[in-house]
Design a protein around this motif. Structure first.
Motif, mmCIF file in Angstrom:
data_model
loop_
_atom_site.group_PDB
_atom_site.id
_atom_site.type_symbol
_atom_site.label_atom_id
_atom_site.label_comp_id
_atom_site.label_asym_id
_atom_site.label_seq_id
_atom_site.Cartn_x
_atom_site.Cartn_y
_atom_site.Cartn_z
ATOM 1 N N LEU A 296 22.391 18.794 -14.046
ATOM 2 C CA LEU A 296 21.028 19.302 -14.125
ATOM 3 C C LEU A 296 20.497 19.249 -15.561
ATOM 4 O O LEU A 296 19.318 18.967 -15.781
ATOM 5 N N ASP A 297 21.376 19.508 -16.517
ATOM 6 C CA ASP A 297 20.971 19.406 -17.928
ATOM 7 C C ASP A 297 20.530 17.979 -18.253
ATOM 8 O O ASP A 297 19.502 17.759 -18.900
ATOM 9 N N GLU A 298 21.332 16.998 -17.805
ATOM 10 C CA GLU A 298 21.003 15.599 -18.080
ATOM 11 C C GLU A 298 19.681 15.205 -17.420
ATOM 12 O O GLU A 298 18.866 14.486 -18.009
ATOM 13 N N LEU A 299 19.474 15.675 -16.193
ATOM 14 C CA LEU A 299 18.230 15.359 -15.492
ATOM 15 C C LEU A 299 17.040 15.984 -16.216
ATOM 16 O O LEU A 299 16.023 15.307 -16.459
ATOM 17 N N ALA A 300 17.162 17.258 -16.567
ATOM 18 C CA ALA A 300 16.066 17.945 -17.252
ATOM 19 C C ALA A 300 15.708 17.241 -18.558
ATOM 20 O O ALA A 300 14.528 16.980 -18.848
ATOM 21 N N LEU A 301 16.724 16.904 -19.341
ATOM 22 C CA LEU A 301 16.475 16.267 -20.636
ATOM 23 C C LEU A 301 15.996 14.823 -20.479
ATOM 24 O O LEU A 301 15.209 14.328 -21.282
ATOM 25 N N GLY A 302 16.462 14.150 -19.417
ATOM 26 C CA GLY A 302 15.977 12.801 -19.135
ATOM 27 C C GLY A 302 14.503 12.804 -18.773
ATOM 28 O O GLY A 302 13.734 11.934 -19.201
ATOM 29 N N LEU A 303 14.080 13.787 -17.960
ATOM 30 C CA LEU A 303 12.660 13.917 -17.615
ATOM 31 C C LEU A 303 11.834 14.181 -18.858
ATOM 32 O O LEU A 303 10.754 13.602 -19.050
ATOM 33 N N GLU A 304 12.343 15.052 -19.719
ATOM 34 C CA GLU A 304 11.626 15.382 -20.945
ATOM 35 C C GLU A 304 11.519 14.166 -21.867
ATOM 36 O O GLU A 304 10.466 13.894 -22.450
ATOM 37 N N LEU A 305 12.604 13.406 -21.968
ATOM 38 C CA LEU A 305 12.606 12.207 -22.814
ATOM 39 C C LEU A 305 11.614 11.148 -22.323
ATOM 40 O O LEU A 305 11.092 10.358 -23.116
ATOM 41 N N VAL A 356 11.924 10.582 -7.746
ATOM 42 C CA VAL A 356 13.356 10.713 -8.007
ATOM 43 C C VAL A 356 13.943 11.469 -6.815
ATOM 44 O O VAL A 356 13.656 12.651 -6.620
ATOM 45 N N SER A 357 14.772 10.796 -6.017
ATOM 46 C CA SER A 357 15.136 11.321 -4.705
ATOM 47 C C SER A 357 16.622 11.158 -4.396
ATOM 48 O O SER A 357 17.284 10.245 -4.894
ATOM 49 N N HIS A 358 17.109 12.049 -3.525
ATOM 50 C CA HIS A 358 18.477 11.936 -3.000
ATOM 51 C C HIS A 358 18.566 10.878 -1.908
ATOM 52 O O HIS A 358 19.661 10.539 -1.455
ATOM 53 N N CYS A 359 17.424 10.376 -1.457
ATOM 54 C CA CYS A 359 17.360 9.292 -0.459
ATOM 55 C C CYS A 359 17.817 9.713 0.929
ATOM 56 O O CYS A 359 18.347 8.890 1.688
ATOM 57 N N ARG A 409 26.189 10.349 -16.918
ATOM 58 C CA ARG A 409 26.561 10.855 -18.236
ATOM 59 C C ARG A 409 25.384 10.905 -19.211
ATOM 60 O O ARG A 409 25.413 11.684 -20.159
ATOM 61 N N SER A 410 24.384 10.078 -19.006
ATOM 62 C CA SER A 410 23.371 9.915 -20.041
ATOM 63 C C SER A 410 21.970 10.227 -19.557
ATOM 64 O O SER A 410 21.508 9.676 -18.554
ATOM 65 N N ARG A 411 21.302 11.098 -20.266
ATOM 66 C CA ARG A 411 19.893 11.391 -19.999
ATOM 67 C C ARG A 411 19.031 10.160 -20.281
ATOM 68 O O ARG A 411 17.951 9.999 -19.720
ATOM 69 N N TYR A 412 19.546 9.261 -21.157
ATOM 70 C CA TYR A 412 18.809 8.035 -21.476
ATOM 71 C C TYR A 412 18.790 7.071 -20.290
ATOM 72 O O TYR A 412 17.858 6.275 -20.139
ATOM 73 N N GLU A 413 19.825 7.135 -19.452
ATOM 74 C CA GLU A 413 19.849 6.347 -18.210
ATOM 75 C C GLU A 413 18.652 6.723 -17.345
ATOM 76 O O GLU A 413 17.950 5.859 -16.803
ATOM 77 N N ILE A 414 18.405 8.015 -17.214
ATOM 78 C CA ILE A 414 17.298 8.510 -16.394
ATOM 79 C C ILE A 414 15.960 8.094 -17.014
ATOM 80 O O ILE A 414 15.069 7.574 -16.334
ATOM 81 N N LYS A 415 15.829 8.319 -18.315
ATOM 82 C CA LYS A 415 14.589 7.997 -19.026
ATOM 83 C C LYS A 415 14.262 6.509 -18.930
ATOM 84 O O LYS A 415 13.116 6.107 -18.645
ATOM 85 N N ASN A 416 15.260 5.653 -19.153
ATOM 86 C CA ASN A 416 15.029 4.207 -19.146
ATOM 87 C C ASN A 416 14.655 3.685 -17.763
ATOM 88 O O ASN A 416 13.815 2.787 -17.635
ATOM 89 N N LYS A 417 15.285 4.235 -16.719
ATOM 90 C CA LYS A 417 14.966 3.787 -15.360
ATOM 91 C C LYS A 417 13.541 4.211 -14.971
ATOM 92 O O LYS A 417 12.811 3.460 -14.320
#
Length: 462
Positions: A296-305, A356-359, A409-417
């Motif tokens: 959840l931390d990674e998701l939150a920070l990825g959204l923010e990024l 962003v979905s669980h599908c 592992r990476s919030r940057y993965e979320i941000k980049n996608k």
């Protein structure tokens, strides 16, 4: 026969993603003057009542409501059982519901001989109900809340066991890939409809339930599916008894608010009104997905990024059953967080840019019919195969990459996608084509429209 009319009794699996689409179907049936008795377990009925009372002033009148009667049956739980555990209910209901359903049908048939139950529509996960329907003189009909392809692989279980590709616990051997057709994405280890690799005990319960579907499904002449032929032509071709009559969310203008387990926060719609078209990231993982605090931390920070406005559905139990704790400093005014949202109305809002979905299949269908690109984050079961439809077959989304432990592992993965989904127009273009295709299917003369008419006509002739 004067004065008699068809009477459908519908039974749903006690989960949000099963109750809601079945009620959507029942409303379409009821609009044609057919009486419907909708059956829920006690514990689920109380959740629905609690959530709907908060929106009584918003409910829209609908003629179909007058032909639908809500009934409940005991769920068989002991005081020690968790009433919120779907897996516990999947174990208790097959033991207690057969007699309770038999008694209910008997009571209905005796009370009004002109409105005897003529058809029982049961969720295919409860396919053991078909035998009860047959004994009570009603036609058994199956209802599928997942993709047609998911049913195809379920019905393939005996062959997989016979070939040795599947062990007795329901796991594919390492390296084994199952393909039913060149036009259907394949299944790999931990991507089967009963897969729950994080909990082998619960996976075993799911597999046993799924095996029953494989054995009992043939007792029903029809398998009504919340899909359309155009979305899954190859899978539909494999199953002659499958009758796609969806996407049902396109037919249900009221969005079946009365079958929500959670109270919707409609303030998010007003917030969306203030956002530019195609600018918002919508994030929701359905009614049962849970995450570790780290994820959840990674998701939150990825959204923010990402620097984009976001609407995030955060259930009170999203952090492995506990309230979410946000990372230090999270919250820049970019986003809005709600506990539950009117999802179909959200996805149809012009400000939504990606999902962003669980599908889960319901979410997949709702995203597809609203022309929204996906960032896929599947959790268990058929969600992995839905992801493969979205990314590989339909070309309307991207997948999150997990490490060998299933962790992002990476919030940057979320941000980049997210950046890619907004910058590459092909995802939106493909999604809009699917939206148009699904709309035509449920429209007059479309394949799903004709299939539903065929089924309604059969109910009157039976």
């Amino acid at each position: 026969m004067a004065g008699k009319r068809p009477h459908v009794l519908a039974v749903a699996v006690p989960a949000q993603g099963h109750v809601k689409p079945l009620m959507s179907l029942c409303r379409q049936i009821a609009k044609h003057g057919i009486k419907v008795t909708f059956v829920n377990a006690h514990s689920i009925h109380h959740k629905i009542l609690s959530a709907s009372k908060k929106h009584e002033d918003e409910e829209e009148d609908d003629d179909s409501c007058h032909n639908i009667v809500m009934e409940t049956v005991p769920d068989g739980l002991t005081p020690e059982d968790d009433p919120n555990s779907l897996f516990t209910l999947l174990e208790t209901l097959p033991k207690t519901m057969p007699q309770n359903l038999t008694d209910l049908i008997q009571r209905i048939n005796t009370s009004n001989p002109n409105e005897k139950v003529t058809c029982v529509i049961a969720d295919l996960s409860f396919s053991w109900i078909f035998e009860i329907a047959d004994k009570m003189g009603a036609e058994p009909v199956g209802f599928l809340t997942s993709s047609v392809a998911s049913l195809a692989i379920v019905l393939h279980i005996p062959k997989l066991l016979e070939q040795g590709n599947l062990n007795i616990n329901g796991s594919l051997k390492n390296g084994v890939v199952i393909s039913l057709s060149n036009d259907i994405p394949s299944w790999r280890k931990d991507e089967l409809p009963w897969s729950l690799s994080s909990d082998p005990k619960l996976e075993k319960v799911l597999f046993e339930t799924t095996q029953n579907i494989s054995k009992e499904a043939s007792k029903a002449k029809w398998w009504l599916c919340n899909s359309c032929r155009e979305l899954e032509p190859a899978a539909t071709e494999l199953l002659p008894n499958a009758l796609p009559i969806g996407p049902l969310n396109l037919l249900d203008s009221n969005n079946v608010r009365s079958t929500n387990f959670f109270s919707e926060d409609s303030s998010c719609l007003r917030w969306l009104d203030t956002q530019p078209d195609g600018s918002v990231v919508y994030v929701s993982f359905g009614s049962s997905g849970v995450f570790s605090q780290h994820q959840l931390d990674e998701l939150a920070l990825g959204l923010e990024l990402s620097g984009r406005a976001f609407l995030w559905v955060v259930r009170p139990d999203l952090a492995n059953g506990s309230p979410v704790v946000y990372p230090p400093g999270f919250g820049t005014g970019l986003g809005k967080i709600v506990e539950w949202a009117p999802q179909n109305r959200v996805l149809s809002h012009p400000s939504i840019g990606c999902f962003v979905s669980h599908c889960g299949w319901n979410s997949t269908i709702e995203g597809v019919t609203n022309g929204v690109p996906f960032l896929c984050w599947p959790y268990f079961s058929d969600q992995f195969h839905d992801e493969r439809y979205i990314c590989e077959k339909w070309g309307i989304g991207l997948k999150i990459d997990f490490d060998e432990e299933g962790i992002v592992r990476s919030r940057y993965e979320i941000k980049n996608k997210i950046d890619t989904l907004f910058s590459d127009n092909k995802f939106r273009e493909n999604a809009l084509k699917l939206k148009e295709m699904c709309g035509k299917s449920v429209g007059e003369g479309g394949t799903s429209c004709n299939n539903l008419k065929k089924f309604i006509g059969h109910l009157y002739r039976a």
